[in-house]
Write an enzyme that holds these catalytic residues in place. Sequence first.
Site, PDB file in Angstrom:
ATOM      1  N   SER A   1      65.705 -19.976   5.389  1.00  0.00           N
ATOM      2  CA  SER A   1      66.988 -20.119   6.055  1.00  0.00           C
ATOM      3  C   SER A   1      66.862 -19.668   7.515  1.00  0.00           C
ATOM      4  O   SER A   1      66.050 -20.227   8.247  1.00  0.00           O
ATOM      5  CB  SER A   1      68.069 -19.356   5.294  1.00  0.00           C
ATOM      6  OG  SER A   1      69.358 -19.738   5.723  1.00  0.00           O
TER       7      SER A   1
ATOM      8  N   GLU B   1      70.926 -27.736  -0.979  1.00  0.00           N
ATOM      9  CA  GLU B   1      71.298 -26.740   0.020  1.00  0.00           C
ATOM     10  C   GLU B   1      72.767 -26.327  -0.141  1.00  0.00           C
ATOM     11  O   GLU B   1      73.126 -25.678  -1.092  1.00  0.00           O
ATOM     12  CB  GLU B   1      70.997 -27.263   1.435  1.00  0.00           C
ATOM     13  CG  GLU B   1      69.521 -27.505   1.696  1.00  0.00           C
ATOM     14  CD  GLU B   1      68.665 -26.241   1.810  1.00  0.00           C
ATOM     15  OE1 GLU B   1      69.228 -25.123   1.752  1.00  0.00           O
ATOM     16  OE2 GLU B   1      67.447 -26.370   1.952  1.00  0.00           O
TER      17      GLU B   1
ATOM     18  N   HIS C   1      71.021 -23.781  -1.858  1.00  0.00           N
ATOM     19  CA  HIS C   1      70.409 -22.920  -0.850  1.00  0.00           C
ATOM     20  C   HIS C   1      69.974 -21.593  -1.475  1.00  0.00           C
ATOM     21  O   HIS C   1      70.736 -20.957  -2.203  1.00  0.00           O
ATOM     22  CB  HIS C   1      71.430 -22.672   0.259  1.00  0.00           C
ATOM     23  CG  HIS C   1      70.866 -22.123   1.533  1.00  0.00           C
ATOM     24  ND1 HIS C   1      69.932 -22.790   2.289  1.00  0.00           N
ATOM     25  CD2 HIS C   1      71.124 -20.969   2.204  1.00  0.00           C
ATOM     26  CE1 HIS C   1      69.645 -22.085   3.366  1.00  0.00           C
ATOM     27  NE2 HIS C   1      70.350 -20.961   3.327  1.00  0.00           N
TER      28      HIS C   1
END
Length: 481
Positions: free
Chosen positions: A197, A314, A391
């Site tokens: 990330s 995600e 995510h």
Amino acid sequence: MDRTDSLDAPGEPVTVHAPAGTIIGRRTGRTRRFLGIPFAEAPTGARRFAAPVRRGRFPEPFDASRHGATAQCVPLFATTTVPEPSVPGDDVLNLGIVTPATDADDRVPFPVMVWIHGGAFLAGSQASPWYDGRAFARDGVVCVTVGYRLGVDGFALLDDVPTNLGLRDLLLALDWVQENIAAFGGDPDRVTVAGQSAGGAAVLALLSSPAGGGRFHRAVSLSGVTHDVGADAARDFLCRLGNRLGVPPTRAGFGSRTVEHIQQAVIDLRDERDDNTLVLGPFVGDDILPVSLTDGLGVHGHDIPLLLGATGDEFDGAAAPRDPHPSPSRTAELAADLAAEAAARAAGTRVTDTLFRAACQRVAVSRRDAAADTWLYSFEWPSPVLGGATHCIDIPFFFDVLYAPGAAEALGPNPPAELAGSMHADLVGFVRGQEPTWARATGALGDPAREYGRPGGALAADTAGVFDPVVPTPSEGAEAC
């Protein structure tokens, strides 16, 4: 030393004599852990909003049995997928090392992975149990986790303040690794910088920076993006934040408020206005990032092999888990939901595609003429809890920590251990210097990618078209784990 007793490393004391000084960690079985080692002076007082200052040699043995302070005082959200403990204290510029425990006579230099945590450059914690490096140490890799300044203190665009302080912190941490890691059994000539990330974005920023040369030799970016912060958007946000705090948006103004107060104000501002507060991060236009990340990747880091990718969903995961045995009344509704998701994927209009997957393609294009190769992956295993390959959920698989605290809440009670074994082995092999078994990225449409955990398919396969949802290319030579 500003520590927390609840995060003690178990085991018997073990001492290392490094250029930084004598450091005492803990040994458990075949693993040694050294936690909370300061690599820079605490960024407080006159050092707040200043470039990081190298930590002097420890005058006395340093107790590295507990995690050090985190730059995060207030989590970005009340509940996060990754467990992100906040540890109080001023010495936030610290790192932890997990290394194989071997007899000195038998020790050979091990490759090193330096891990940068995520958190939108506003939050996150190097003390997360999901970043436990014991599986890497088990497999002959030294794992280093790094803390760096976040939010206003790390990335605010203020007069008389050096830009990109968070990146400067990371560069200094990499210098510390170069100078000291051999004492812990690591090889300073085989350092991989990796992150997820915001951490993955930091990896791409360091790779594209003229300042990154010589500090690392391989790079891994998980769910990283190439977005850089615009000056106008950053200054506008800082003005609104200053108004909320009742201070001018200056070094003196923000310096009159504690880090915790500022981080809480960021959270309050977001909650109050449903605002996009993700405007603090790598800034383009200084000595660290003179040009955009995409342009910089076309010039720098061409001798550094790169592995990067994204999860299949995600931030586009389903709002609720899918029932594997729906009632007849729900069957049609679930089928419609799946069809809508498939259509969005095919159109390439999701946040996953426009922000994360597009970044992978842009990076591959920028590095098309690089001397070192680029490889892509896609994590496709759908969590039964979250309803998609969302995510962060690939981290426990890459770290092989499926039963770490918080994993069951994100992955369910029975995540596939064989998938974790495959993904972890691929990452370990890359850090060791091995070439991935799947085809390299070329920067063309339909680039191949290692596809992990595709529903109904092999645990991992060599597929094409993963990063080209509009014009898919048939897979050639699909390879199962």
